[in-house]
Design a protein around this motif. Sequence first.
Motif, mmCIF file in Angstrom:
data_model
loop_
_atom_site.group_PDB
_atom_site.id
_atom_site.type_symbol
_atom_site.label_atom_id
_atom_site.label_comp_id
_atom_site.label_asym_id
_atom_site.label_seq_id
_atom_site.Cartn_x
_atom_site.Cartn_y
_atom_site.Cartn_z
ATOM 1 N N SER A 121 0.813 -1.214 0.000
ATOM 2 C CA SER A 121 0.000 0.000 0.000
ATOM 3 C C SER A 121 0.851 1.271 0.000
ATOM 4 O O SER A 121 0.513 2.229 -0.682
ATOM 5 C CB SER A 121 -0.933 0.030 1.218
ATOM 6 N N ILE A 122 1.912 1.299 0.790
ATOM 7 C CA ILE A 122 2.774 2.475 0.861
ATOM 8 C C ILE A 122 4.221 2.046 0.612
ATOM 9 O O ILE A 122 4.553 0.862 0.673
ATOM 10 C CB ILE A 122 2.638 3.213 2.203
ATOM 11 N N GLU A 123 5.063 3.017 0.348
ATOM 12 C CA GLU A 123 6.420 2.715 -0.095
ATOM 13 C C GLU A 123 7.139 1.753 0.854
ATOM 14 O O GLU A 123 7.189 1.972 2.064
ATOM 15 C CB GLU A 123 7.235 3.998 -0.226
ATOM 16 N N PHE A 124 7.695 0.712 0.260
ATOM 17 C CA PHE A 124 8.491 -0.260 1.010
ATOM 18 C C PHE A 124 9.489 -0.880 0.054
ATOM 19 O O PHE A 124 9.113 -1.342 -1.030
ATOM 20 C CB PHE A 124 7.623 -1.355 1.639
ATOM 21 N N ASP A 125 10.767 -0.896 0.436
ATOM 22 C CA ASP A 125 11.819 -1.429 -0.432
ATOM 23 C C ASP A 125 12.778 -2.248 0.441
ATOM 24 O O ASP A 125 13.683 -1.715 1.074
ATOM 25 C CB ASP A 125 12.571 -0.290 -1.125
ATOM 26 N N GLN A 126 12.536 -3.541 0.481
ATOM 27 C CA GLN A 126 13.302 -4.402 1.382
ATOM 28 C C GLN A 126 14.788 -4.396 1.056
ATOM 29 O O GLN A 126 15.621 -4.325 1.960
ATOM 30 C CB GLN A 126 12.755 -5.833 1.345
ATOM 31 N N ASP A 127 15.129 -4.480 -0.203
ATOM 32 C CA ASP A 127 16.542 -4.481 -0.585
ATOM 33 C C ASP A 127 17.212 -3.167 -0.231
ATOM 34 O O ASP A 127 18.261 -3.137 0.429
ATOM 35 C CB ASP A 127 16.685 -4.729 -2.093
ATOM 36 N N ALA A 128 16.631 -2.064 -0.681
ATOM 37 C CA ALA A 128 17.262 -0.755 -0.492
ATOM 38 C C ALA A 128 17.335 -0.359 0.973
ATOM 39 O O ALA A 128 18.290 0.323 1.384
ATOM 40 C CB ALA A 128 16.498 0.307 -1.284
ATOM 41 N N TRP A 129 16.349 -0.785 1.766
ATOM 42 C CA TRP A 129 16.324 -0.411 3.171
ATOM 43 C C TRP A 129 16.996 -1.437 4.077
ATOM 44 O O TRP A 129 17.058 -1.247 5.290
ATOM 45 C CB TRP A 129 14.880 -0.208 3.641
ATOM 46 N N GLY A 130 17.483 -2.500 3.492
ATOM 47 C CA GLY A 130 18.194 -3.500 4.282
ATOM 48 C C GLY A 130 17.348 -4.138 5.366
ATOM 49 O O GLY A 130 17.812 -4.368 6.485
ATOM 50 N N VAL A 131 16.101 -4.452 5.038
ATOM 51 C CA VAL A 131 15.201 -5.094 6.003
ATOM 52 C C VAL A 131 15.428 -6.597 5.962
ATOM 53 O O VAL A 131 15.391 -7.207 4.894
ATOM 54 C CB VAL A 131 13.731 -4.762 5.674
ATOM 55 N N ASP A 132 15.643 -7.189 7.130
ATOM 56 C CA ASP A 132 15.953 -8.621 7.185
ATOM 57 C C ASP A 132 14.720 -9.496 7.310
ATOM 58 O O ASP A 132 14.663 -10.577 6.723
ATOM 59 C CB ASP A 132 16.918 -8.881 8.344
ATOM 60 N N CYS A 133 13.744 -9.063 8.080
ATOM 61 C CA CYS A 133 12.478 -9.790 8.179
ATOM 62 C C CYS A 133 11.350 -8.790 8.023
ATOM 63 O O CYS A 133 11.207 -7.868 8.839
ATOM 64 C CB CYS A 133 12.351 -10.506 9.528
ATOM 65 N N ALA A 134 10.556 -8.941 6.969
ATOM 66 C CA ALA A 134 9.427 -8.057 6.710
ATOM 67 C C ALA A 134 8.144 -8.857 6.834
ATOM 68 O O ALA A 134 7.936 -9.836 6.110
ATOM 69 C CB ALA A 134 9.543 -7.425 5.325
ATOM 70 N N VAL A 135 7.289 -8.449 7.746
ATOM 71 C CA VAL A 135 6.073 -9.190 8.081
ATOM 72 C C VAL A 135 4.866 -8.522 7.451
ATOM 73 O O VAL A 135 4.718 -7.294 7.506
ATOM 74 C CB VAL A 135 5.898 -9.234 9.613
#
Length: 397
Positions: free
Chosen positions: A177-191
Motif C-alpha cells: 500500500s505504501i512505499e516499502f523497499d526491502q533491498d534498499a532499506w536492508g530489512v531482514d524480516c518483513a512481516v
Amino acid sequence: MAGYNHLYIPGPTNVPEQVRMAMNVCMQDMRASDFPDFTRPIFDKIARLFKNSTGRVFIYPSSGTGAWEAAIQNTLSPGDKVLMSRFGQFSTLWVDMATRYGLDVEVIDCEWGEGVPVEKYAMALKADKNHEIKAVFATHNETATGVTSDIKGVRAALDDANHPALLMVDGVSSIGSIEFDQDAWGVDCAVSGSQKGFMLPAGLGILSVSKWALEAHKTAEYQRTFFSFEDMIAHNDNGYFPYTPATQLLHGLNTSCDILLEEGIENVWARHNRLATGVRSAVDAWGLNLCAKDPKWYSDTVSAIVVPENVDARHVISRAYDVYNTSLGSGLAKLMGKVFRIGHLGWMNEGMVTTALSVAEMSMIDVGMDIEAGSGVAAAIRHFTDTSVQTGTKAAA
C-alpha cells in the motif's frame, strides 16, 4: 438493510471481485504433480512486491501475528537482546510477544501519535559497543494511531553505527500500500498479512526475509515446528508445503498480486497517498485533528481522527453502522472512545473515500458534533479534482 455494507476499517479490507472469484475453486490435491506450477510463481510475485531480490518468501496459514512469531523463532535465541519501541496497540503487542519469548527487550516508549524514535535508536546502537543487540524491531505503520515510521532512517542508524543487528519490520498495514523497499532499506524480516494491502480475507501470514536472516537462522536456538524455516524451505523449493496449505487463499493471493503488479507498485503507493491526502483535507475542513502528532507521521493507509473531549467516538462508529450501514474503525486500548478510524487502503478509489467521508459527516452531525454538512466531502473533492489520478500532482488545466 438495503444496499451494501460499506467497509472502511483498516483491515480486513475490501476484496476485489476478481480475487473473490479466483478463490471460488474446487478443492484440489496439494500433492499433485502440477501443484508447483501454480505455487512457484506466487513466491516470485510476492518477492517483487516486497522488492526482495536476494532472500526468500514464506507463506504461512496464519495471521500477520504468525509471521511475527516465525521471524522471532527462526532468527533469534532465548535471552537475545533486542531493541524495540512502543507507540500504539500493535507495536505494544509485538513488544509483548518478544517478552513472552524470553528475549531481553530494551523498549523505548513514545507518545501514541508518534512513530519509531530513529534518533533514540541511533543513540542506543552507537552505545552498544559490544553488539549485544541482536535485532532492531520497527513497526512501519501503527494501525491504531495512523502513524507511519521511517524505516529507511532506522537502516541508516544501523549503518552509521556499523551495527550488525537484524532489522525486523512489521509491515502488516503498509506493505502493498505504501512505499516499502526491502533491498534498499536492508530489512531482514518483513512481516505482512493477507487482509490489508493484499486485499484478501485474513488467513495468510507473509514473511519476506533477507539472505542475512537466512544466515542468522543457522544459529537460532528456538525450538520450532509449525513456523520452521527448515520445513518450509525443504517443501517450498519443490513447490509444496509441509502441511495442508490454504489453497483457496493462495488462488486469491495469486490474483491480488497480479492486480498490484499490473497497476505498478509505485502507482499503488501514489494512489494511496492521493486518497489519504483527500481524507486529511476533510479532517482539516471539519476542524478536527489526527492522532498522528506531526505530518511526518501521517499514514497513507489509515487515519485516526480525534473527536472532541465531550464526544464518545464509539457513538459515531455505532451510528455509522446501525443507521448508515457503514463500518468505521474503532479506537483501540487507550484511544477507545477518543478516535474513530477510516481505513483507506487496498481496493479503494476516490468514490469509495468520499462515501466514507459523507457517512462520517452524517454520523458526527447525528451525535451532536458541530460539523458543517458537506465541508469535509467538499474538501476531499477539491483535492481529487485538482490533482492527477496517477501522481497526485496538480492536474493540467
